[in-house]
Write an enzyme that holds these catalytic residues in place. Structure first.
Site, PDB file in Angstrom:
ATOM      1  N   GLY A  23      13.897 -13.427  26.778  1.00 57.33           N
ATOM      2  CA  GLY A  23      12.795 -13.596  25.841  1.00 57.33           C
ATOM      3  C   GLY A  23      13.282 -14.336  24.602  1.00 57.33           C
ATOM      4  O   GLY A  23      14.458 -14.632  24.487  1.00 57.33           O
ATOM      5  N   GLU A  24      12.351 -14.567  23.671  1.00 55.67           N
ATOM      6  CA  GLU A  24      12.747 -15.368  22.506  1.00 55.67           C
ATOM      7  C   GLU A  24      12.451 -14.605  21.220  1.00 55.67           C
ATOM      8  O   GLU A  24      11.792 -13.555  21.237  1.00 55.67           O
ATOM      9  CB  GLU A  24      11.976 -16.685  22.517  1.00 55.67           C
ATOM     10  CG  GLU A  24      10.482 -16.455  22.526  1.00 55.67           C
ATOM     11  CD  GLU A  24       9.690 -17.723  22.874  1.00 55.67           C
ATOM     12  OE1 GLU A  24      10.286 -18.725  23.307  1.00 55.67           O
ATOM     13  OE2 GLU A  24       8.473 -17.684  22.707  1.00 55.67           O
ATOM     14  N   LYS A  40      10.500 -10.302  18.534  1.00 54.38           N
ATOM     15  CA  LYS A  40      11.225 -10.452  19.803  1.00 54.38           C
ATOM     16  C   LYS A  40      10.238 -10.189  20.924  1.00 54.38           C
ATOM     17  O   LYS A  40       9.628  -9.109  20.964  1.00 54.38           O
ATOM     18  CB  LYS A  40      12.373  -9.448  19.869  1.00 54.38           C
ATOM     19  CG  LYS A  40      13.033  -9.338  21.238  1.00 54.38           C
ATOM     20  CD  LYS A  40      13.960 -10.481  21.533  1.00 54.38           C
ATOM     21  CE  LYS A  40      14.604 -10.327  22.907  1.00 54.38           C
ATOM     22  NZ  LYS A  40      15.491 -11.445  23.260  1.00 54.38           N
ATOM     23  N   GLU A  94      18.426 -13.175   8.609  1.00 51.64           N
ATOM     24  CA  GLU A  94      18.476 -14.626   8.332  1.00 51.64           C
ATOM     25  C   GLU A  94      19.814 -15.258   8.683  1.00 51.64           C
ATOM     26  O   GLU A  94      19.896 -16.462   8.856  1.00 51.64           O
ATOM     27  CB  GLU A  94      18.170 -14.888   6.849  1.00 51.64           C
ATOM     28  CG  GLU A  94      17.072 -14.015   6.311  1.00 51.64           C
ATOM     29  CD  GLU A  94      15.880 -14.819   5.770  1.00 51.64           C
ATOM     30  OE1 GLU A  94      14.994 -14.205   5.165  1.00 51.64           O
ATOM     31  OE2 GLU A  94      15.865 -16.039   5.973  1.00 51.64           O
ATOM     32  N   GLU A  97      22.898 -14.871  14.693  1.00 45.94           N
ATOM     33  CA  GLU A  97      23.856 -14.147  15.540  1.00 45.94           C
ATOM     34  C   GLU A  97      25.290 -14.427  15.106  1.00 45.94           C
ATOM     35  O   GLU A  97      25.636 -15.559  14.733  1.00 45.94           O
ATOM     36  CB  GLU A  97      23.697 -14.579  17.003  1.00 45.94           C
ATOM     37  CG  GLU A  97      22.337 -14.260  17.598  1.00 45.94           C
ATOM     38  CD  GLU A  97      22.156 -14.847  18.998  1.00 45.94           C
ATOM     39  OE1 GLU A  97      21.038 -14.755  19.534  1.00 45.94           O
ATOM     40  OE2 GLU A  97      23.142 -15.392  19.549  1.00 45.94           O
ATOM     41  N   ASP A 136      26.649  -3.233  26.004  1.00 46.86           N
ATOM     42  CA  ASP A 136      26.532  -4.707  26.042  1.00 46.86           C
ATOM     43  C   ASP A 136      26.866  -5.296  24.679  1.00 46.86           C
ATOM     44  O   ASP A 136      26.164  -6.173  24.171  1.00 46.86           O
ATOM     45  CB  ASP A 136      25.107  -5.104  26.472  1.00 46.86           C
ATOM     46  CG  ASP A 136      25.014  -6.594  26.828  1.00 46.86           C
ATOM     47  OD1 ASP A 136      23.905  -7.148  26.782  1.00 46.86           O
ATOM     48  OD2 ASP A 136      26.074  -7.182  27.112  1.00 46.86           O
ATOM     49  N   LYS A 138      28.401  -7.620  22.202  1.00 47.67           N
ATOM     50  CA  LYS A 138      28.954  -8.990  22.229  1.00 47.67           C
ATOM     51  C   LYS A 138      28.440  -9.720  21.005  1.00 47.67           C
ATOM     52  O   LYS A 138      27.450  -9.285  20.391  1.00 47.67           O
ATOM     53  CB  LYS A 138      28.532  -9.701  23.515  1.00 47.67           C
ATOM     54  CG  LYS A 138      27.050  -9.703  23.796  1.00 47.67           C
ATOM     55  CD  LYS A 138      26.758 -10.257  25.177  1.00 47.67           C
ATOM     56  CE  LYS A 138      25.265 -10.208  25.478  1.00 47.67           C
ATOM     57  NZ  LYS A 138      24.970 -10.678  26.820  1.00 47.67           N
ATOM     58  N   ASN A 141      24.838 -10.096  20.214  1.00 50.79           N
ATOM     59  CA  ASN A 141      24.055  -8.909  19.856  1.00 50.79           C
ATOM     60  C   ASN A 141      24.448  -8.330  18.502  1.00 50.79           C
ATOM     61  O   ASN A 141      24.098  -7.193  18.197  1.00 50.79           O
ATOM     62  CB  ASN A 141      24.206  -7.839  20.952  1.00 50.79           C
ATOM     63  CG  ASN A 141      23.505  -8.247  22.226  1.00 50.79           C
ATOM     64  OD1 ASN A 141      22.580  -9.064  22.192  1.00 50.79           O
ATOM     65  ND2 ASN A 141      23.952  -7.726  23.346  1.00 50.79           N
ATOM     66  N   ASP A 157      19.746  -5.252  20.827  1.00 49.35           N
ATOM     67  CA  ASP A 157      19.669  -5.363  22.288  1.00 49.35           C
ATOM     68  C   ASP A 157      20.224  -4.138  23.010  1.00 49.35           C
ATOM     69  O   ASP A 157      21.398  -4.056  23.329  1.00 49.35           O
ATOM     70  CB  ASP A 157      20.398  -6.626  22.781  1.00 49.35           C
ATOM     71  CG  ASP A 157      20.051  -6.897  24.237  1.00 49.35           C
ATOM     72  OD1 ASP A 157      20.212  -8.033  24.693  1.00 49.35           O
ATOM     73  OD2 ASP A 157      19.592  -5.948  24.918  1.00 49.35           O
ATOM     74  N   THR A 176      31.443  29.193  37.558  1.00 48.45           N
ATOM     75  CA  THR A 176      32.823  29.458  38.017  1.00 48.45           C
ATOM     76  C   THR A 176      33.189  28.367  39.027  1.00 48.45           C
ATOM     77  O   THR A 176      32.409  28.076  39.926  1.00 48.45           O
ATOM     78  CB  THR A 176      32.891  30.818  38.739  1.00 48.45           C
ATOM     79  OG1 THR A 176      31.803  30.839  39.694  1.00 48.45           O
ATOM     80  CG2 THR A 176      32.753  31.966  37.761  1.00 48.45           C
TER      81      THR A 176
HETATM   82  C1  LIG Z   1      15.766  -5.685  21.098  1.00 47.20           C
HETATM   83  C2  LIG Z   1      16.399  -6.947  21.486  1.00 47.20           C
HETATM   84  N1  LIG Z   1      16.693  -7.243  22.740  1.00 47.20           N
HETATM   85  N2  LIG Z   1      16.377  -6.422  23.759  1.00 47.20           N
HETATM   86  C3  LIG Z   1      16.429  -6.958  25.027  1.00 47.20           C
HETATM   87  N3  LIG Z   1      16.064  -6.329  26.022  1.00 47.20           N
HETATM   88  N4  LIG Z   1      16.982  -8.199  25.124  1.00 47.20           N
HETATM   89  O1  LIG Z   1      17.753  -8.430  26.234  1.00 47.20           O
HETATM   90  C4  LIG Z   1      16.692  -7.990  20.484  1.00 47.20           C
HETATM   91  C5  LIG Z   1      17.546  -9.037  20.825  1.00 47.20           C
HETATM   92  C6  LIG Z   1      17.797 -10.041  19.907  1.00 47.20           C
HETATM   93  C7  LIG Z   1      17.212 -10.007  18.640  1.00 47.20           C
HETATM   94  N5  LIG Z   1      17.492 -11.078  17.795  1.00 47.20           N
HETATM   95  C8  LIG Z   1      16.997 -11.229  16.534  1.00 47.20           C
HETATM   96  O2  LIG Z   1      16.318 -10.405  15.952  1.00 47.20           O
HETATM   97  C9  LIG Z   1      17.338 -12.486  15.880  1.00 47.20           C
HETATM   98  C10 LIG Z   1      18.059 -13.548  16.412  1.00 47.20           C
HETATM   99  C11 LIG Z   1      18.078 -14.528  15.396  1.00 47.20           C
HETATM  100  C12 LIG Z   1      18.637 -15.802  15.314  1.00 47.20           C
HETATM  101  C13 LIG Z   1      18.464 -16.547  14.134  1.00 47.20           C
HETATM  102  C14 LIG Z   1      17.748 -16.029  13.040  1.00 47.20           C
HETATM  103  C15 LIG Z   1      17.201 -14.750  13.137  1.00 47.20           C
HETATM  104  N6  LIG Z   1      16.450 -14.194  12.063  1.00 47.20           N
HETATM  105  O3  LIG Z   1      15.978 -13.032  12.148  1.00 47.20           O
HETATM  106  O4  LIG Z   1      16.294 -14.888  11.016  1.00 47.20           O
HETATM  107  C16 LIG Z   1      17.372 -14.001  14.310  1.00 47.20           C
HETATM  108  N7  LIG Z   1      16.935 -12.741  14.625  1.00 47.20           N
HETATM  109  C17 LIG Z   1      16.393  -8.926  18.292  1.00 47.20           C
HETATM  110  C18 LIG Z   1      16.127  -7.931  19.228  1.00 47.20           C
END
Ligand SMILES: C/C(=N\NC(=N)NO)c1ccc(NC(=O)c2cc3cccc([N+](=O)[O-])c3[nH]2)cc1
Length: 298
Positions: A23-24, A40, A94, A97, A136, A138, A141, A157, A176
């Site tokens: 997802g994005e 998300k 902001e 990652e 997970d 990394k 995340n 994540d 026991t």
């Molecule tokens: C809950 C979750 N993932 N869960 C899942 N099943 N993914 O596999 C999850 C995963 C990734 C994110 N990422 C962000 O909130 C996130 C990425 C990113 C990059 C540049 C800038 C921002 N920003 O908030 O400004 C960003 N926020 C937030 C939530």
């Protein structure tokens, strides 16, 4: 895309700010307050298994996301779902990652790496104390709250996370053991150390943060697959990359990257390690991120 009406009424969705595996992430504005938030979107069809287990694992993640409360763990601010997607509104990070920060920067300086690593340890300490294993961890995340090096980080994540519940195995061990087979006990020890996987992953993240690439990677010169390097615990501290990094930092890495989970450093032990026990300069972070993430003593 067919956003739920009540979602569109409450938020204005704008540009894509990050792309994840399932997802994005988009920038959104809460109409009533004009506050910026991250959205998300998780597409249910992207989950590998059949619908049944997919929704269960997604619902477990949503349950974890809404239950956790720590300065270094991402917080959800709102939540919607349709037949094919989950829409999770989160605090805006902001700085993006850690993955991109490590990729772009020449080398993250040791005090900054320590600040990030300390926060990761505190976040995972909280998860383990609440019976949650992340599984997970990394750089993708680990999110940074601002573009400044000195900032709050938050782990996200929980798709692979596991909740440690009172198990039938634990109940068995209360009775026991007269007729219990030996492997029931050894199994119990293995299950008891499942949280150690997070300590290993943080060791890999720490190496990645320091020298911009992971300790185990495909390299013909090593003559071993990545999985063989990992199961045999084979990695090297490349002198040119680790010059100028303290012996204490290397010692933490060595003790986290121990193949045997029974002797691997636990999160609690890592927080007691000399490298992390050094006095931090009290950092007063500007703006809303000025939360106390732990005992930063001057
Ligand atoms: C809950 C979750 N993932 N869960 C899942 N099943 N993914 O596999 C999850 C995963 C990734 C994110 N990422 C962000 O909130 C996130 C990425 C990113 C990059 C540049 C800038 C921002 N920003 O908030 O400004 C960003 N926020 C937030 C939530």
């Amino acid at each position: 895309s067919n956003l739920p009406k009540e979602l569109s009424e409450k938020y204005m969705i704008t540009k894509k700010i990050g792309v994840g595996v399932c997802g994005e992430v988009k920038l959104a504005f809460e109409r009533a307050t004009c506050k910026k938030v991250a959205l998300k979107t998780i597409n249910k069809k992207d989950f590998p298994a059949s619908v049944g287990t997919a929704t269960r694992s997604a619902e477990r993640e949503i349950q974890i996301l809404q239950k956790i409360d720590h300065p270094c763990l991402i917080k959800t601010k709102d939540f919607f779902q349709t037949d094919d997607s989950y829409y999770i509104f989160l605090e805006l990070m902001e700085g993006g990652e850690l993955f991109d920060r490590v990729k772009s920067k020449q080398q993250i300086k040791e005090p900054i790496a320590k600040l990030y690593f300390y926060q990761m340890l505190k976040a995972v300490e909280y998860l383990h104390n609440n019976g949650i294993i992340h599984r997970d961890l990394k750089p993708e995340n680990v999110l940074l709250s601002s573009h400044d090096d000195v900032c709050v980080i938050k782990i996200t994540d929980f798709n692979q996370s596991k909740i440690l519940e009172e198990s039938a195995l634990m109940r068995t061990l209360c009775g026991t053991p007269t007729y219990l087979a030996p492997e029931v006990f050894t199994d119990a020890v293995t299950v008891g150390y499942s949280r150690a996987v997070d300590a290993w992953s943080l060791g890999v993240v720490l190496v990645n943060t320091f020298i911009c690439y992971p300790p185990f990677y495909p390299d013909a010169r090593i003559g071993l697959s990545v999985s063989d390097q990992i199961t045999q615990g084979i990695y090297t501290f490349i002198p040119s990359k680790w010059d100028g990094i303290s012996d204490d930092a290397k010692d933490v890495v060595k003790k986290l990257l121990r193949v045997d989970p029974n002797v691997r450093l636990t999160i609690e032990e890592a927080l007691q390690h000399p490298w992390l026990m050094v006095r931090f300069i009290a950092v007063s972070l500007p703006g809303p991120s000025a939360i106390n993430v732990g005992t930063f003593t001057t």
